[in-house]
Design a protein around this motif. Structure first.
Motif, PDB file in Angstrom:
ATOM      1  N   PRO A  22     127.459 -74.378 -12.504  1.00  0.00           N
ATOM      2  CA  PRO A  22     128.543 -75.074 -12.835  1.00  0.00           C
ATOM      3  C   PRO A  22     128.089 -76.412 -13.553  1.00  0.00           C
ATOM      4  CG  PRO A  22     128.479 -74.881 -10.598  1.00  0.00           C
ATOM      5  CD  PRO A  22     127.646 -74.091 -11.030  1.00  0.00           C
ATOM      6  N   ALA A  23     127.047 -76.919 -13.058  1.00  0.00           N
ATOM      7  CA  ALA A  23     126.602 -78.030 -13.690  1.00  0.00           C
ATOM      8  C   ALA A  23     125.060 -77.946 -14.035  1.00  0.00           C
ATOM      9  CB  ALA A  23     126.679 -79.221 -12.674  1.00  0.00           C
ATOM     10  N   TYR A  24     124.709 -77.261 -15.117  1.00  0.00           N
ATOM     11  CA  TYR A  24     123.279 -76.911 -15.397  1.00  0.00           C
ATOM     12  C   TYR A  24     122.496 -78.382 -15.783  1.00  0.00           C
ATOM     13  CZ  TYR A  24     119.623 -74.434 -17.637  1.00  0.00           C
ATOM     14  OH  TYR A  24     118.355 -73.710 -18.072  1.00  0.00           O
ATOM     15  N   GLU A  25     121.323 -78.396 -14.876  1.00  0.00           N
ATOM     16  CA  GLU A  25     120.682 -79.619 -14.913  1.00  0.00           C
ATOM     17  C   GLU A  25     121.339 -80.886 -14.838  1.00  0.00           C
ATOM     18  OE1 GLU A  25     118.278 -79.608 -18.847  1.00  0.00           O
ATOM     19  OE2 GLU A  25     117.395 -77.816 -18.152  1.00  0.00           O
ATOM     20  N   GLY A  26     122.392 -80.440 -13.921  1.00  0.00           N
ATOM     21  CA  GLY A  26     123.217 -81.804 -13.549  1.00  0.00           C
ATOM     22  C   GLY A  26     124.289 -82.405 -14.512  1.00  0.00           C
ATOM     23  N   GLU A  27     124.527 -81.451 -15.420  1.00  0.00           N
ATOM     24  CA  GLU A  27     125.397 -81.750 -16.675  1.00  0.00           C
ATOM     25  C   GLU A  27     126.364 -80.709 -16.785  1.00  0.00           C
ATOM     26  OE1 GLU A  27     123.738 -83.624 -20.268  1.00  0.00           O
ATOM     27  OE2 GLU A  27     122.017 -84.381 -19.196  1.00  0.00           O
ATOM     28  N   PRO A  28     127.657 -81.032 -16.474  1.00  0.00           N
ATOM     29  CA  PRO A  28     128.702 -79.796 -16.475  1.00  0.00           C
ATOM     30  C   PRO A  28     129.023 -79.621 -17.933  1.00  0.00           C
ATOM     31  CG  PRO A  28     129.244 -81.858 -15.160  1.00  0.00           C
ATOM     32  CD  PRO A  28     128.087 -81.974 -15.432  1.00  0.00           C
TER      33      PRO A  28
END
Length: 109
Positions: free
Chosen positions: A40-46
């Motif tokens: 849901p937040a790939y590489e910390g970026e939703p």
């Protein structure tokens, strides 16, 4: 010069291509479903995750795994090579050395 290659859509497409290469036996649809559930937040970026999922779904709808290469890319590559060669030739124009400084104007910058 165009900054086409420095856009978010290029990063998304590149990331999706990489994901598809990492999972060659998975269908695009299966990868999209799995990605939606697990990132849901790939590489910390939703927002980036949503864009990746949208790109995967777009490929599912189009029935493609990878987008075809744009037509005419070979022509663009030839033109860029000619520009680079011409620029390199122009930069190679020597000036007489002065007081032990390098002979090319761009080496003194």
């Amino acid at each position: 010069m165009s900054r086409l290659w420095d856009t978010n859509s290029i990063y998304v497409r590149t990331e999706v291509d990489e994901l598809l290469r990492d999972y060659p036996t998975w269908s695009v649809d299966r990868l999209a479903d799995s990605f939606e559930q697990s990132h849901p937040a790939y590489e910390g970026e939703p927002e980036f995750a949503r864009e990746i999922l949208a790109e995967l779904r777009e490929r599912v709808d189009a029935g493609v795994r990878f987008w075809p290469e744009p037509l005419g890319l070979d022509i663009i590559a030839r033109e860029v090579r000619a520009i680079v060669a011409h620029t390199a030739a122009a930069l190679a124009v020597a000036e007489p050395e002065q007081d032990g400084e390098p002979g090319y104007w761009w080496q003194r910058m």
